[in-house]
Design a protein around this motif. Sequence first.
Motif, mmCIF file in Angstrom:
data_model
loop_
_atom_site.group_PDB
_atom_site.id
_atom_site.type_symbol
_atom_site.label_atom_id
_atom_site.label_comp_id
_atom_site.label_asym_id
_atom_site.label_seq_id
_atom_site.Cartn_x
_atom_site.Cartn_y
_atom_site.Cartn_z
ATOM 1 N N THR A 161 5.702 51.003 31.163
ATOM 2 C CA THR A 161 6.866 50.463 30.496
ATOM 3 C C THR A 161 6.392 49.467 29.466
ATOM 4 O OG1 THR A 161 8.152 50.689 32.495
ATOM 5 C CG2 THR A 161 9.036 49.225 30.826
ATOM 6 N N GLY A 162 6.910 49.593 28.266
ATOM 7 C CA GLY A 162 6.526 48.663 27.214
ATOM 8 C C GLY A 162 7.741 48.254 26.418
ATOM 9 N N THR A 163 7.639 47.146 25.718
ATOM 10 C CA THR A 163 8.714 46.715 24.852
ATOM 11 C C THR A 163 8.360 47.156 23.452
ATOM 12 O OG1 THR A 163 9.112 44.833 26.264
ATOM 13 C CG2 THR A 163 10.013 44.728 24.048
ATOM 14 N N ALA A 164 9.266 47.868 22.846
ATOM 15 C CA ALA A 164 9.021 48.381 21.505
ATOM 16 C C ALA A 164 10.313 48.333 20.725
ATOM 17 C CB ALA A 164 8.505 49.819 21.571
ATOM 18 N N THR A 165 10.210 48.351 19.439
ATOM 19 C CA THR A 165 11.379 48.430 18.591
ATOM 20 C C THR A 165 11.744 49.893 18.483
ATOM 21 O OG1 THR A 165 10.603 46.520 17.372
ATOM 22 C CG2 THR A 165 12.314 47.836 16.348
ATOM 23 N N ALA A 166 12.840 50.244 19.127
ATOM 24 C CA ALA A 166 13.270 51.637 19.140
ATOM 25 C C ALA A 166 14.620 51.745 18.457
ATOM 26 C CB ALA A 166 13.375 52.152 20.568
ATOM 27 N N THR A 167 14.688 52.636 17.507
ATOM 28 C CA THR A 167 15.954 52.876 16.827
ATOM 29 C C THR A 167 16.798 53.837 17.658
ATOM 30 O OG1 THR A 167 15.096 54.758 15.600
ATOM 31 C CG2 THR A 167 14.825 52.575 14.588
ATOM 32 N N ARG A 168 18.024 53.996 17.256
ATOM 33 C CA ARG A 168 18.898 54.941 17.937
ATOM 34 C C ARG A 168 18.315 56.353 17.809
ATOM 35 N NH1 ARG A 168 24.846 55.430 15.797
ATOM 36 N NH2 ARG A 168 23.927 53.712 14.686
ATOM 37 N N TYR A 169 17.734 56.651 16.646
ATOM 38 C CA TYR A 169 17.075 57.944 16.436
ATOM 39 C C TYR A 169 15.933 58.140 17.434
ATOM 40 C CZ TYR A 169 14.082 61.480 14.334
ATOM 41 O OH TYR A 169 13.294 62.587 14.136
ATOM 42 N N ASP A 170 15.105 57.106 17.628
ATOM 43 C CA ASP A 170 13.995 57.198 18.577
ATOM 44 C C ASP A 170 14.504 57.499 19.981
ATOM 45 O OD1 ASP A 170 12.036 56.651 16.674
ATOM 46 O OD2 ASP A 170 12.137 54.483 17.030
ATOM 47 N N ARG A 171 15.527 56.769 20.403
ATOM 48 C CA ARG A 171 16.057 56.982 21.760
ATOM 49 C C ARG A 171 16.674 58.368 21.901
ATOM 50 N NH1 ARG A 171 17.524 51.769 20.708
ATOM 51 N NH2 ARG A 171 19.698 52.318 20.307
ATOM 52 N N ARG A 172 17.361 58.835 20.856
ATOM 53 C CA ARG A 172 17.985 60.159 20.903
ATOM 54 C C ARG A 172 16.931 61.261 20.962
ATOM 55 N NH1 ARG A 172 20.630 63.824 22.686
ATOM 56 N NH2 ARG A 172 21.457 65.392 21.305
ATOM 57 N N MET A 173 15.891 61.142 20.134
ATOM 58 C CA MET A 173 14.824 62.143 20.146
ATOM 59 C C MET A 173 14.082 62.135 21.481
ATOM 60 S SD MET A 173 14.895 64.021 17.525
ATOM 61 C CE MET A 173 13.319 64.838 17.617
ATOM 62 N N TYR A 174 13.848 60.943 22.027
ATOM 63 C CA TYR A 174 13.177 60.846 23.318
ATOM 64 C C TYR A 174 14.012 61.550 24.395
ATOM 65 C CZ TYR A 174 10.656 59.015 27.288
ATOM 66 O OH TYR A 174 9.921 58.915 28.441
ATOM 67 N N ALA A 175 15.310 61.278 24.398
ATOM 68 C CA ALA A 175 16.194 61.923 25.378
ATOM 69 C C ALA A 175 16.216 63.435 25.174
ATOM 70 C CB ALA A 175 17.601 61.342 25.266
ATOM 71 N N LEU A 176 16.263 63.874 23.926
ATOM 72 C CA LEU A 176 16.288 65.306 23.623
ATOM 73 C C LEU A 176 15.004 65.992 24.070
ATOM 74 C CD1 LEU A 176 17.832 67.611 22.184
ATOM 75 C CD2 LEU A 176 16.606 66.969 20.116
ATOM 76 N N MET A 177 13.868 65.388 23.795
ATOM 77 C CA MET A 177 12.583 65.990 24.144
ATOM 78 C C MET A 177 12.299 65.960 25.642
ATOM 79 S SD MET A 177 11.185 67.167 21.484
ATOM 80 C CE MET A 177 11.631 67.129 19.776
ATOM 81 N N ASN A 178 13.048 65.179 26.390
ATOM 82 C CA ASN A 178 12.819 65.070 27.826
ATOM 83 C C ASN A 178 13.941 65.688 28.656
ATOM 84 O OD1 ASN A 178 10.258 63.366 28.474
ATOM 85 N ND2 ASN A 178 11.159 62.479 26.637
#
Length: 188
Positions: free
Chosen positions: A12-29
């Motif tokens: 677990t890390g703290t990173a600057t994640a945009t809404r796009y990043d979170r959406r792509m992460y959810a989509l790819m997983n």
Amino acid sequence: MTRSTITTGTTTGTATATRYDRRMYALMNRREAAALYATAARRRAVVGAHVLMTLASIAVWLLMVLDADALWPAFVLLALVLPWCVATGAINAATRGLLELRGRMLDERQLAERDRVRALAHRITTGILLIAAAVMGAVTWFADVRFEGLAFAALFSALVIHWVMPLWVAGIRAEDDEPDLYGDPVAE
């Protein structure tokens, strides 16, 4: 941009994640189509089908370029697009977006694996180009065949193979999923 905690892989890390990043992460997983790539044999089959569809698409596109009056290659190309996209999505899901996600969404292990995949794909593509150049040179030298008219086709084919080779390598190298012991890895 929002600041959020993102869990990727095992850390677990703290990173600057945009809404796009979170959406792509959810989509790819997403795991709905996990049956397509659950085992190494199935992943190899999906990658093999993707390779065949890519090569067929290149061949059909070249036929369209060479014979502009023929209409059937356009329909064949359109018919290949949907299964090609499904296979691409299955490979991306099998690798959990290794090549599609931004670096800030991956942990150190995933970043290292992405570097290994890209390096191996680069070596494979270099070998393919070396062999193709040697064969074309030998045919030109010994058989006195000229390839000037096919230069664009050869360059286009090389570009497409160079573009998708990391995806194929990642799909082949992907490992079976471990059982999910900790729940959803995406912090909402």
